[in-house]
Design an enzyme around this catalytic site. Sequence first.
Site, mmCIF file in Angstrom:
data_model
loop_
_atom_site.group_PDB
_atom_site.id
_atom_site.type_symbol
_atom_site.label_atom_id
_atom_site.label_comp_id
_atom_site.label_asym_id
_atom_site.label_seq_id
_atom_site.Cartn_x
_atom_site.Cartn_y
_atom_site.Cartn_z
ATOM 1 N N MET A 107 0.858 -1.193 0.000
ATOM 2 C CA MET A 107 0.000 0.000 0.000
ATOM 3 C C MET A 107 0.887 1.233 0.000
ATOM 4 O O MET A 107 1.859 1.313 0.744
ATOM 5 C CB MET A 107 -0.933 0.038 1.197
ATOM 6 C CG MET A 107 -1.863 1.251 1.150
ATOM 7 S SD MET A 107 -3.217 1.152 2.327
ATOM 8 C CE MET A 107 -4.044 2.727 1.974
ATOM 9 N N ILE A 138 4.964 -1.176 2.725
ATOM 10 C CA ILE A 138 4.605 0.228 2.521
ATOM 11 C C ILE A 138 5.388 0.742 1.323
ATOM 12 O O ILE A 138 6.619 0.636 1.274
ATOM 13 C CB ILE A 138 4.929 1.079 3.766
ATOM 14 C CG1 ILE A 138 4.218 0.535 5.006
ATOM 15 C CG2 ILE A 138 4.558 2.536 3.502
ATOM 16 C CD1 ILE A 138 2.723 0.633 4.961
ATOM 17 N N LYS A 139 4.672 1.324 0.364
ATOM 18 C CA LYS A 139 5.319 1.853 -0.834
ATOM 19 C C LYS A 139 5.762 3.296 -0.600
ATOM 20 O O LYS A 139 4.958 4.153 -0.241
ATOM 21 C CB LYS A 139 4.365 1.781 -2.030
ATOM 22 C CG LYS A 139 4.040 0.355 -2.449
ATOM 23 C CD LYS A 139 3.002 0.308 -3.556
ATOM 24 C CE LYS A 139 3.576 0.594 -4.895
ATOM 25 N NZ LYS A 139 2.592 0.336 -5.989
ATOM 26 N N VAL A 140 7.059 3.534 -0.828
ATOM 27 C CA VAL A 140 7.655 4.861 -0.654
ATOM 28 C C VAL A 140 8.330 5.236 -1.974
ATOM 29 O O VAL A 140 9.046 4.421 -2.553
ATOM 30 C CB VAL A 140 8.690 4.845 0.492
ATOM 31 C CG1 VAL A 140 9.423 6.185 0.576
ATOM 32 C CG2 VAL A 140 8.020 4.519 1.817
#
Length: 934
Positions: A107, A138-140
């Site tokens: 996400m 977690i998408k960064v």
Amino acid sequence: MNRVKQLERFGQAVWLDFLSREFLASDDFTKMIVEDGLKGMTSNPSIFEKAFAHGTAYDSDIAKLVEQDADLATIFRKLAIADIQKAADSFRPVYDRLNRADGFISMEVSPYIAYDTAATMAEARSLWREINRPNLMIKVPATKEGLPAIRDLTGEGLNINITLLFSRDVYAQVAEAYIDGLEKRPADENLSGISSVASFFVSRIDTKADNAIAERAKGGDKSIADLHGKVAVANAKLAYEHYKQIFSGPRWEKLAARGARPQRLLWASTGTKNKAYSDVLYVDTLIGNNTVNTMPRETLDAFNDHGKPQATIEEGLDAAKDVLKRLAHAGISLDAITKELVAEGVDLFAQAADKLYGALAEKRTRMLGDKVIALDMQLGAAGDAVAAEIKARAQAGDARRLWQKDASLWTNADEAKWLGWLDIAMREGADAKTFQSFAKWIRDGGFTDLVLIGMGGSSLGAEVLAEVFGEQKGWPRAHILDSTDPDQIATVESEIDIAKTAFVVSSKSGSTLEPNILKDYFFAQAGKAARGKSPGAQFVAITDPGSAMEKAAKAEGFAHIFYGDPKIGGRYSVLSKFGLIPAAGMGLDVERICRETVRFIHSCDAFVPANSNPAMKLGIALGVLATKFGRDKITILAEPPLVSVGAWMEQLIAESTGKRGHGLIPVDGECLGDAEVYGNDRVFLSIHKGDATRPSLGHLASKGHPVIDIALSDPHQIGQVFFLAEVATALAGAVIGINPFDQPDVETAKVKARDLTAQYEKGDVPAEKPIFTENGIALYADAANASALGRANTLAQYLKTHLGRIAEGDYFALLAFIERNREHDLALQGMRTAVRNKRHAATCVGFGPRYLHSTGQAYKGGPNSGVFVEITCDHAKDLDVPGRKITFGTVELAQALGDISVLDERKRRALRIHLKDVKSGLSHLNDAITEALQ
């Protein structure tokens, strides 16, 4: 044989670039995990938009959240997190079976914060806690600001999927950040519970590189034409070569001994954009050990049908190097391409998020129905230009910039410090006890009347609330006193029982002349009626902390002192204590007003893009209509019981936008006429409660006049109208290019009035000589205006010349320093209507000194398109100002003279008419105007 499943033999995991509630519950999803060996999923704003906005699968959950008054961000977050958790649970057996090496769902943090390290980290942590699944990633983004977030979040033990990665150099930095993060973990920790992937985007590089190659070919250089469709794969192959180098050697081996997992390369954007290429180009060529390929469903199905499962990632490395070498030799910079792609990728994801939030906003609005005010705009020929500007400002993220208090949205001056009004309704709604306590004091005190003493923003909002809701049974009658006119003061005094009246003195600074001397007058009167008791027990102050009013209130023993927010200017203060304390004193349900307002604020907040944001659409429309079409006269048609909204809006618009020679001129109270009496400078703004009071404006729209309609279904939605107008005015200011929160020309007139008042107090009365007198009427003008008027034998002849100065696009204003009552208003309305019908010009009526704190700013600082007649008068009975050597009549005259002095300095077309007797003088003036127009 299942080709996708065979990729396991070559060490490649397949993730699906898709997610929706229906799919997660389908047999297809289960089948893909079992038969295709699907090991993970990714999500992004575009994927969520497709899931949430289309169909009805989420509508029941959205409806429940809307009913709970959830804002858009909350609605999205709850829907998205529920899906992410469901997906994580579905992949949990894979995660466990593979000993935490795969089975992930990703996400993304908001693309809006891609360039903000602290915000990225805060949102990542928040999502990690709330989703609470060990197989979450977690998408960064791989922006410069994202790199430290990758390092620190990895160091905190989060699984990170780095997105928007195009460059091999940036990939090296990403891998370094991951390793740095692992090294921050406790020395004795087993690191096998932390995973990361670096999402290396593929097809977009070919799209950009192919375009550059084609441009070279157009110029005659076809030497690299054979590189079409080869750059992205070459770049990815060399990235994999770099991956093997990074995750080897002593430094990595030390971490690997503690269970650390290499950061796998994930091939993203693998759907083929160019239909001339194989639809499995970016799968067939990038198969390798310890990699991931995230595919859209169409690509996955295509590979299952005709893909070639074989190890290819390390094939043709020399050829890959040659492709990139030839590209660079031809003068095409891959670094420049990848930098552009990062910026474009952030923008594209932001636009996808806008589309997502816009779709949710529109669903929310439909579900709310008449629980929020309705805005309808018929803009005629201006429609396309307004739509284009709205689209541009949506793409620029102006809604977010507004809520981020970004001063560059306007003039980059001090705008940021004046935006406390954006969330004041939330804050005041949470302070219900204060309003309940004050209401109890009013009831317990047995007050029969409440007199609000204030000017401009300190009084106009409370006046709207008093008139919209009317007198509440068992509560005091409300009286608004915003004039130094002695007749008006006497009228208010005659209507109240001094001993049973609560006086609310409202002044942000406490230095404004009118509320101070009015307070002194009624404090003295209350002292006489109190028979020895402290008059302060009847007085309440609303002011900013540390003001002169606060000091006076404490010294004089006021019963209550309520504080405003210094970050809110007066005309934006209606939903703060300045509007809501009087409302509570009138017996209104302040908590409900705030609650209803907040519901609409959620329709206009930072997550609602301009094209779905009613307040922004209105403001942008007003700005474009004025700047591009010359329609700068905002004609407000407010129907009973909303008539007073026009006066409040008049101040907000005029004082906010009328400066630097630009601005919108609000026209309030002008009666509706035939389409033919209006020039092409008008915009019609209709405000009404339901269809029953909706004026018929079809005849205006049919003639090309822009018509904007605002409809309420309940009086408690008045706060929604306030907020709509505040945001709209702020955005109109952005379009016009001015600071909508200062009022430099109002201050100039105040200084003039103070100086004249001081002169009067010393007995130094300036000598004035009229240029003409007739039947108890004296006409005054400065040298320039007197010269323009020439010499005439009658008042009508002078007025004929003056009204003849009204040109196309001008407006006419009657500025009357007389008592504001029905008789006088009707007289002035008759005059303005006659001028409007004859000259086809917008007309305004202002009662002084009230209008000085309202339209006075636009008249002096706005466009020089006004023709003014100021009216002053003698008073049969004047009133002394306690403790001073002046009367209220003297103060009023000083304010009038100060005002026209500034108009003269700004080279406005203005004259002053002084009436010996108001009643007969108005009658004679009406006759003169009628004759002048013939």
